[in-house]
Design a protein around this motif. Structure first.
Motif, PDB file in Angstrom:
ATOM      1  N   THR A  28       0.828  -1.212   0.000  1.00  0.00           N
ATOM      2  CA  THR A  28       0.000   0.000   0.000  1.00  0.00           C
ATOM      3  C   THR A  28       0.856   1.253   0.000  1.00  0.00           C
ATOM      4  OG1 THR A  28      -0.220  -0.306   2.398  1.00  0.00           O
ATOM      5  CG2 THR A  28      -2.089  -0.969   1.036  1.00  0.00           C
ATOM      6  N   PHE A  29       1.961   1.216   0.751  1.00  0.00           N
ATOM      7  CA  PHE A  29       2.817   2.397   0.782  1.00  0.00           C
ATOM      8  C   PHE A  29       3.625   2.549  -0.499  1.00  0.00           C
ATOM      9  CE2 PHE A  29       3.412   4.109   5.348  1.00  0.00           C
ATOM     10  CZ  PHE A  29       2.052   4.384   5.388  1.00  0.00           C
ATOM     11  N   ARG A  30       3.722   1.505  -1.285  1.00  0.00           N
ATOM     12  CA  ARG A  30       4.299   1.649  -2.615  1.00  0.00           C
ATOM     13  C   ARG A  30       3.248   2.209  -3.570  1.00  0.00           C
ATOM     14  NH1 ARG A  30       4.095   0.167  -8.295  1.00  0.00           N
ATOM     15  NH2 ARG A  30       6.249   0.201  -9.046  1.00  0.00           N
ATOM     16  N   GLN A  31       1.980   1.839  -3.388  1.00  0.00           N
ATOM     17  CA  GLN A  31       0.918   2.326  -4.264  1.00  0.00           C
ATOM     18  C   GLN A  31       0.753   3.839  -4.172  1.00  0.00           C
ATOM     19  OE1 GLN A  31      -2.096  -1.023  -3.005  1.00  0.00           O
ATOM     20  NE2 GLN A  31      -2.944   0.063  -4.777  1.00  0.00           N
ATOM     21  N   ILE A  32       0.806   4.389  -2.961  1.00  0.00           N
ATOM     22  CA  ILE A  32       0.461   5.795  -2.756  1.00  0.00           C
ATOM     23  C   ILE A  32       1.305   6.737  -3.618  1.00  0.00           C
ATOM     24  CG2 ILE A  32       0.467   7.673  -1.056  1.00  0.00           C
ATOM     25  CD1 ILE A  32      -0.494   5.580   1.026  1.00  0.00           C
ATOM     26  N   PRO A  33       2.646   6.687  -3.549  1.00  0.00           N
ATOM     27  CA  PRO A  33       3.406   7.620  -4.394  1.00  0.00           C
ATOM     28  C   PRO A  33       3.215   7.385  -5.886  1.00  0.00           C
ATOM     29  CG  PRO A  33       4.876   6.038  -3.323  1.00  0.00           C
ATOM     30  CD  PRO A  33       3.535   5.874  -2.697  1.00  0.00           C
ATOM     31  N   VAL A  34       3.008   6.130  -6.290  1.00  0.00           N
ATOM     32  CA  VAL A  34       2.796   5.830  -7.706  1.00  0.00           C
ATOM     33  C   VAL A  34       1.490   6.457  -8.195  1.00  0.00           C
ATOM     34  CG1 VAL A  34       2.357   3.982  -9.366  1.00  0.00           C
ATOM     35  CG2 VAL A  34       4.177   3.723  -7.661  1.00  0.00           C
ATOM     36  N   ILE A  35       0.429   6.298  -7.408  1.00  0.00           N
ATOM     37  CA  ILE A  35      -0.878   6.846  -7.783  1.00  0.00           C
ATOM     38  C   ILE A  35      -0.800   8.352  -7.967  1.00  0.00           C
ATOM     39  CG2 ILE A  35      -3.216   7.308  -6.930  1.00  0.00           C
ATOM     40  CD1 ILE A  35      -3.035   4.508  -5.553  1.00  0.00           C
ATOM     41  N   PHE A  36      -0.235   9.058  -6.984  1.00  0.00           N
ATOM     42  CA  PHE A  36      -0.224  10.518  -7.042  1.00  0.00           C
ATOM     43  C   PHE A  36       0.764  11.036  -8.075  1.00  0.00           C
ATOM     44  CE2 PHE A  36      -2.586   9.870  -3.230  1.00  0.00           C
ATOM     45  CZ  PHE A  36      -3.424  10.968  -3.156  1.00  0.00           C
ATOM     46  N   ARG A  37       1.884  10.353  -8.236  1.00  0.00           N
ATOM     47  CA  ARG A  37       2.841  10.778  -9.261  1.00  0.00           C
ATOM     48  C   ARG A  37       2.223  10.636 -10.652  1.00  0.00           C
ATOM     49  NH1 ARG A  37       8.496  10.905 -10.497  1.00  0.00           N
ATOM     50  NH2 ARG A  37       8.849  10.243 -12.643  1.00  0.00           N
ATOM     51  N   ASP A  38       1.634   9.482 -10.933  1.00  0.00           N
ATOM     52  CA  ASP A  38       1.080   9.244 -12.265  1.00  0.00           C
ATOM     53  C   ASP A  38      -0.040  10.224 -12.586  1.00  0.00           C
ATOM     54  OD1 ASP A  38       2.884   7.221 -12.561  1.00  0.00           O
ATOM     55  OD2 ASP A  38       1.429   5.580 -12.309  1.00  0.00           O
ATOM     56  N   GLN A  39      -0.909  10.493 -11.608  1.00  0.00           N
ATOM     57  CA  GLN A  39      -2.020  11.400 -11.874  1.00  0.00           C
ATOM     58  C   GLN A  39      -1.542  12.822 -12.153  1.00  0.00           C
ATOM     59  OE1 GLN A  39      -5.234  11.071  -8.983  1.00  0.00           O
ATOM     60  NE2 GLN A  39      -6.136   9.526 -10.322  1.00  0.00           N
ATOM     61  N   HIS A  40      -0.600  13.302 -11.359  1.00  0.00           N
ATOM     62  CA  HIS A  40      -0.118  14.667 -11.570  1.00  0.00           C
ATOM     63  C   HIS A  40       0.693  14.791 -12.850  1.00  0.00           C
ATOM     64  CE1 HIS A  40      -1.372  16.942  -8.018  1.00  0.00           C
ATOM     65  NE2 HIS A  40      -1.232  15.813  -7.315  1.00  0.00           N
ATOM     66  N   MET A  41       1.474  13.765 -13.186  1.00  0.00           N
ATOM     67  CA  MET A  41       2.268  13.833 -14.408  1.00  0.00           C
ATOM     68  C   MET A  41       1.382  13.764 -15.645  1.00  0.00           C
ATOM     69  SD  MET A  41       5.177  14.450 -13.230  1.00  0.00           S
ATOM     70  CE  MET A  41       6.194  14.405 -14.706  1.00  0.00           C
ATOM     71  N   ARG A  42       0.280  13.017 -15.570  1.00  0.00           N
ATOM     72  CA  ARG A  42      -0.667  13.005 -16.699  1.00  0.00           C
ATOM     73  C   ARG A  42      -1.269  14.390 -16.909  1.00  0.00           C
ATOM     74  NH1 ARG A  42      -2.301   7.860 -14.790  1.00  0.00           N
ATOM     75  NH2 ARG A  42      -4.075   8.792 -13.706  1.00  0.00           N
ATOM     76  N   GLN A  43      -1.565  15.074 -15.810  1.00  0.00           N
ATOM     77  CA  GLN A  43      -2.135  16.417 -15.915  1.00  0.00           C
ATOM     78  C   GLN A  43      -1.139  17.419 -16.491  1.00  0.00           C
ATOM     79  OE1 GLN A  43      -3.501  17.305 -11.947  1.00  0.00           O
ATOM     80  NE2 GLN A  43      -5.071  15.710 -11.966  1.00  0.00           N
TER      81      GLN A  43
END
Length: 479
Positions: A386-401
């Motif tokens: 779960t703690f690996r998921q969190i930075p991946v989720i937020f990084r991917d979403q912001h970089m897509r934007q």
């Protein structure tokens, strides 16, 4: 006669000078680029590893203080305190309230003041509750309300996790965040096993000498014990680790953020979804660690099984598996590992339920114990994933934007994602820490079997959330 031209004094390389002054122990770092491979190999890795290996033992001692009551309560009545089973479970549960509540505060306060300074401060203040507990245990006339208050203050030790995990995540590149967070959290979680293994050993003799006080009489074993040693032992270690944190760690300017910026996470859907999942993984780990010693004592001690002999093994396995969960998630994706953890925990608790004593049946200790070991192992996997998921989720979403924008837009998106991921990591750990309170409290308020079935039902909801948002084909935020 010609005058020889003096040889000019070599000008130090700006990079080397900057590196020496900026990245030395105790310095505040302004330029931090872990995703830059040249920077990471030449400078970043060394600095990050130093901060990690100071953070781990400091965090471990925080867990020791947080969990010291889980093993202390086992001996209270044996030395003459005379509390009910329900009262003992409540003493075990109370640190979970303050631990979870202060984690919320620690999540946001660390980036404001600097994690190096805050790590040192949050470690040294734990000396107070350990001294108070050591003196209170020497008097069997200490009222229950005072012991409950000490338990609440000890809970502050659990708050260190929120600031520590948010901090370490900033130091490492995306490809190593899972392993780094897994090591920090996993080895830090070993504090649970350390206190449950070491405290019962040091209370059996006057290992701290006369300054620690005289013995109490253990009526159960008809021998003398020094219950206060289980608290006093950690005082010098806390002081040493606070000093090491102050002189060897670093503050990152990139991690600094006022609360006005951090509070954006409360508008992020994935903050709440990942908090739900982390309640299922870490909430289970810490709640089972707090409740297992009394479960063994109440259900199997009459058959000759001692809680102090077995209780530490489960948290030990869970802590090590946290690193494995982070490492495995870096290889195959965090969401898949998280789903595996919930399936495994549910199956393990079914084994535990059918192994408990029921009616005239004495149950099976070894099936019960192996079931709990499996539950700890799968919770550890989920803690890491779960703690690996969190930075991946937020990084991917912001970089897509930021797609289509220039380098400045991408840099700003990356910085924002790191800040939000750190805040979500701390906040989710704060809410999950209430598992320390609720699980022992549920064991005190209802039958153990009923509580375990409720946990299994909760894991089913976690499994559904993880699959729908993060694991299925076409998921909103694959991680």
């Amino acid at each position: 006669m010609s005058i020889p031209t003096p040889t000019p004094t070599p000008t130090p390389s700006p990079v080397r000078s900057h590196r020496r002054e900026t990245y030395k122990p105790g310095a505040t770092i302004g330029d931090w680029r872990p995703e830059d491979e040249d920077f990471w190999q030449s400078t970043g890795r060394t600095v990050a590893q130093r901060n990690l290996w100071v953070s781990i033992p400091a965090l471990m001692l925080g867990f020791v203080v947080w969990q010291v009551w889980s093993v202390t309560v086992v001996k209270l009545n044996d030395v003459g305190f005379g509390f009910s089973k329900s009262q003992l479970f409540w003493l075990t549960a109370i640190p979970g309230i303050t631990g979870g509540t202060f984690r919320i505060l620690y999540t946001f306060i660390g980036p404001i003041f600097g994690e190096r300074k805050f790590t040192a401060f949050s470690t040294v203040i734990l000396v107070g509750p350990m001294l108070w507990l050591g003196f209170a245990l020497q008097d069997t006339g200490t009222p229950y309300w005072e012991l409950a208050l000490i338990a609440a203050v000890c809970g502050i030790g659990g708050a260190n996790f929120a600031s520590s995990m948010a901090n370490i995540g900033f130091f490492f590149p995306k490809r190593e965040k899972g392993s780094a967070n897994g090591l920090n959290g996993g080895l830090g979680n070993l504090g649970v096993s350390v206190v449950q293994l070491v405290a019962p050993l040091v209370v059996t003799a006057a290992v701290l000498g006369a300054p620690a006080g005289g013995p109490q009489h253990d009526a159960g074993k008809n021998t003398d014990i020094w219950l206060q040693n289980g608290a006093f032992l950690w005082v010098p270690l806390l002081v040493v680790m606070a000093l090491l944190a102050w002189f060897l760690m670093n503050d990152l300017r990139v991690a600094a953020a006022p609360f006005s910026q951090q509070k954006i996470i409360f508008k992020r859907k994935h903050n709440w979804l990942m908090t739900w999942l982390y309640v299922g993984t870490f909430g289970s780990f810490i709640g089972f660690a707090a409740g297992l010693p009394l479960l063994i004592k109440n259900n199997f001690e009459a058959q000759g099984y001692q809680a102090t002999t077995y209780a530490w093994i489960g948290p030990f396995i869970g802590a090590l598996m946290r690193w494995a969960g982070g490492w495995l998630s870096d290889k195959m994706g965090g969401a898949r590992v998280t789903m595996l953890s919930f399936v495994g925990m549910a199956a393990a608790l079914v084994v535990v339920i059918f192994a408990l004593p029921s009616g005239g049946d004495q149950g099976s200790f070894w099936a019960f114990f192996i079931g709990f070991l499996a539950a700890f192992a799968f919770s550890g996997l989920g803690n890491g994933s779960t703690f690996r998921q969190i930075p991946v989720i937020f990084r991917d979403q912001h970089m897509r934007q930021a797609e289509g924008g220039g380098p400045e837009a991408r840099a700003a998106a990356l910085k924002q994602s790191e800040m939000e991921a750190g805040a979500v990591t701390g906040f989710s750990s704060a809410i999950a820490a209430y598992g320390f309170f609720f699980i022992p409290a549920m064991f005190a308020a209802m039958t153990v079997t009923s509580a375990l079935w409720l946990f299994i039902g909760f894991y089913a909801t976690c499994l559904a959330v993880c699959w729908w948002f993060y694991a299925r084909p076409g998921a909103e935020a694959p991680s």
